[in-house]
Design a protein around this motif. Structure first.
Motif, PDB file in Angstrom:
ATOM      1  N   THR A 157       0.853  -1.108   0.039  1.00  0.00           N
ATOM      2  CA  THR A 157       0.027   0.010   0.016  1.00  0.00           C
ATOM      3  C   THR A 157       1.098   1.138   0.115  1.00  0.00           C
ATOM      4  N   LYS A 158       0.412   2.274  -0.534  1.00  0.00           N
ATOM      5  CA  LYS A 158       1.247   3.477  -0.586  1.00  0.00           C
ATOM      6  C   LYS A 158       1.935   3.950   0.565  1.00  0.00           C
ATOM      7  N   GLU A 159       0.999   4.480   1.551  1.00  0.00           N
ATOM      8  CA  GLU A 159       1.329   4.883   2.540  1.00  0.00           C
ATOM      9  C   GLU A 159       0.887   4.062   3.986  1.00  0.00           C
ATOM     10  N   GLY A 160       0.914   2.727   3.952  1.00  0.00           N
ATOM     11  CA  GLY A 160       0.454   2.029   4.840  1.00  0.00           C
ATOM     12  C   GLY A 160       1.219   0.590   5.002  1.00  0.00           C
ATOM     13  N   PRO A 161       0.481  -0.302   5.631  1.00  0.00           N
ATOM     14  CA  PRO A 161       0.854  -1.571   6.095  1.00  0.00           C
ATOM     15  C   PRO A 161       1.220  -2.398   4.634  1.00  0.00           C
ATOM     16  N   LEU A 162       1.937  -3.640   4.897  1.00  0.00           N
ATOM     17  CA  LEU A 162       1.797  -4.685   3.799  1.00  0.00           C
ATOM     18  C   LEU A 162       0.659  -5.550   4.247  1.00  0.00           C
ATOM     19  N   LEU A 163      -0.334  -5.704   3.049  1.00  0.00           N
ATOM     20  CA  LEU A 163      -1.329  -6.772   3.419  1.00  0.00           C
ATOM     21  C   LEU A 163      -1.137  -7.871   2.874  1.00  0.00           C
ATOM     22  N   LEU A 164      -1.205  -8.889   3.616  1.00  0.00           N
ATOM     23  CA  LEU A 164      -0.796 -10.484   3.277  1.00  0.00           C
ATOM     24  C   LEU A 164      -2.162 -11.242   3.497  1.00  0.00           C
ATOM     25  N   ASP A 165      -2.501 -12.181   2.548  1.00  0.00           N
ATOM     26  CA  ASP A 165      -3.510 -13.121   2.649  1.00  0.00           C
ATOM     27  C   ASP A 165      -2.998 -14.115   3.940  1.00  0.00           C
ATOM     28  N   GLY A 166      -3.880 -14.508   4.773  1.00  0.00           N
ATOM     29  CA  GLY A 166      -3.314 -15.272   5.916  1.00  0.00           C
ATOM     30  C   GLY A 166      -3.894 -16.739   5.653  1.00  0.00           C
ATOM     31  N   PRO A 167      -3.340 -17.602   6.660  1.00  0.00           N
ATOM     32  CA  PRO A 167      -2.740 -17.282   7.926  1.00  0.00           C
ATOM     33  C   PRO A 167      -1.388 -16.902   7.573  1.00  0.00           C
ATOM     34  N   VAL A 168      -0.519 -16.138   8.451  1.00  0.00           N
ATOM     35  CA  VAL A 168       1.035 -16.077   8.388  1.00  0.00           C
ATOM     36  C   VAL A 168       1.910 -16.456   9.655  1.00  0.00           C
ATOM     37  N   GLU A 169       3.049 -16.709   9.469  1.00  0.00           N
ATOM     38  CA  GLU A 169       3.955 -16.551  10.503  1.00  0.00           C
ATOM     39  C   GLU A 169       5.119 -15.467  10.038  1.00  0.00           C
ATOM     40  N   ALA A 205      -6.877 -12.131   6.383  1.00  0.00           N
ATOM     41  CA  ALA A 205      -5.905 -11.190   6.122  1.00  0.00           C
ATOM     42  C   ALA A 205      -5.203 -10.394   7.332  1.00  0.00           C
ATOM     43  N   VAL A 206      -3.744 -10.169   7.024  1.00  0.00           N
ATOM     44  CA  VAL A 206      -3.169  -9.774   7.920  1.00  0.00           C
ATOM     45  C   VAL A 206      -2.404  -8.331   7.382  1.00  0.00           C
ATOM     46  N   ALA A 207      -2.257  -7.330   8.244  1.00  0.00           N
ATOM     47  CA  ALA A 207      -1.562  -6.069   8.112  1.00  0.00           C
ATOM     48  C   ALA A 207      -0.351  -5.945   8.613  1.00  0.00           C
ATOM     49  N   LEU A 208       1.019  -6.026   8.040  1.00  0.00           N
ATOM     50  CA  LEU A 208       2.105  -5.792   8.674  1.00  0.00           C
ATOM     51  C   LEU A 208       2.653  -4.534   8.853  1.00  0.00           C
ATOM     52  N   CYS A 209       2.956  -3.946   9.883  1.00  0.00           N
ATOM     53  CA  CYS A 209       3.567  -2.773   9.865  1.00  0.00           C
ATOM     54  C   CYS A 209       4.889  -2.336   9.193  1.00  0.00           C
ATOM     55  N   THR A 210       4.900  -1.260   8.511  1.00  0.00           N
ATOM     56  CA  THR A 210       6.275  -1.041   7.963  1.00  0.00           C
ATOM     57  C   THR A 210       6.814   0.480   8.355  1.00  0.00           C
ATOM     58  N   CYS A 211       6.020   1.139   9.425  1.00  0.00           N
ATOM     59  CA  CYS A 211       6.540   2.277   9.934  1.00  0.00           C
ATOM     60  C   CYS A 211       7.206   2.090  11.030  1.00  0.00           C
ATOM     61  N   ARG A 212       7.082   0.966  11.846  1.00  0.00           N
ATOM     62  CA  ARG A 212       7.462   0.745  13.208  1.00  0.00           C
ATOM     63  C   ARG A 212       7.119   1.627  14.105  1.00  0.00           C
ATOM     64  N   ARG A 213       5.693   2.428  14.111  1.00  0.00           N
ATOM     65  CA  ARG A 213       5.206   3.192  15.209  1.00  0.00           C
ATOM     66  C   ARG A 213       4.114   2.403  15.865  1.00  0.00           C
ATOM     67  N   SER A 214       3.737   1.056  15.399  1.00  0.00           N
ATOM     68  CA  SER A 214       2.668   0.287  15.901  1.00  0.00           C
ATOM     69  C   SER A 214       3.175  -0.138  17.268  1.00  0.00           C
ATOM     70  N   ARG A 215       2.079  -0.063  18.206  1.00  0.00           N
ATOM     71  CA  ARG A 215       2.438  -0.527  19.356  1.00  0.00           C
ATOM     72  C   ARG A 215       2.219  -2.258  19.666  1.00  0.00           C
ATOM     73  N   THR A 216       1.991  -2.707  18.460  1.00  0.00           N
ATOM     74  CA  THR A 216       1.170  -4.017  18.455  1.00  0.00           C
ATOM     75  C   THR A 216       2.131  -4.837  17.291  1.00  0.00           C
ATOM     76  N   TYR A 217       3.532  -3.997  17.220  1.00  0.00           N
ATOM     77  CA  TYR A 217       4.390  -4.675  16.055  1.00  0.00           C
ATOM     78  C   TYR A 217       4.618  -6.037  16.128  1.00  0.00           C
ATOM     79  N   PRO A 218       4.751  -6.722  15.054  1.00  0.00           N
ATOM     80  CA  PRO A 218       4.814  -6.734  13.680  1.00  0.00           C
ATOM     81  C   PRO A 218       3.431  -6.163  13.107  1.00  0.00           C
ATOM     82  N   TRP A 219       2.252  -6.370  13.667  1.00  0.00           N
ATOM     83  CA  TRP A 219       0.944  -6.083  13.212  1.00  0.00           C
ATOM     84  C   TRP A 219       0.586  -4.685  13.275  1.00  0.00           C
TER      85      TRP A 219
END
Length: 71
Positions: free
Chosen positions: A19-31, A46-60
């Motif tokens: 995504t342009k300014e957001g997370p990576l979206l993956l088809d789940g399930p994932v490890e 579906a899973v959203a992975l953080c790419t900005c590292r601001r998330s309190r639930t990183y890597p989600w």
């Protein structure tokens, strides 16, 4: 008789959506293997992975990448 890895059908590819300014979206399930060696898992469809590292639930992603607007 045990089935070896060469006899298994190939796994379908994992779809990752960039995504342009957001997370990576993956088809789940994932490890996800983190840099400290831990592995985290999500069984969601579906899973959203953080790419900005601001998330309190990183890597989600917890949508911390969104700009806050002043009222």
């Amino acid at each position: 008789m045990p089935t070896g890895p060469e006899e298994r059908p190939p796994a379908p590819p994992c779809r990752v959506t960039v995504t342009k300014e957001g997370p990576l979206l993956l088809d789940g399930p994932v490890e996800v293997a983190l840099d400290d060696g831990t592995v985290v898992r999500s069984d969601r469809f579906a899973v959203a992975l953080c790419t900005c590292r601001r998330s309190r639930t990183y890597p989600w992603c917890d949508t911390s990448h969104r700009r806050r607007t002043k009222r």
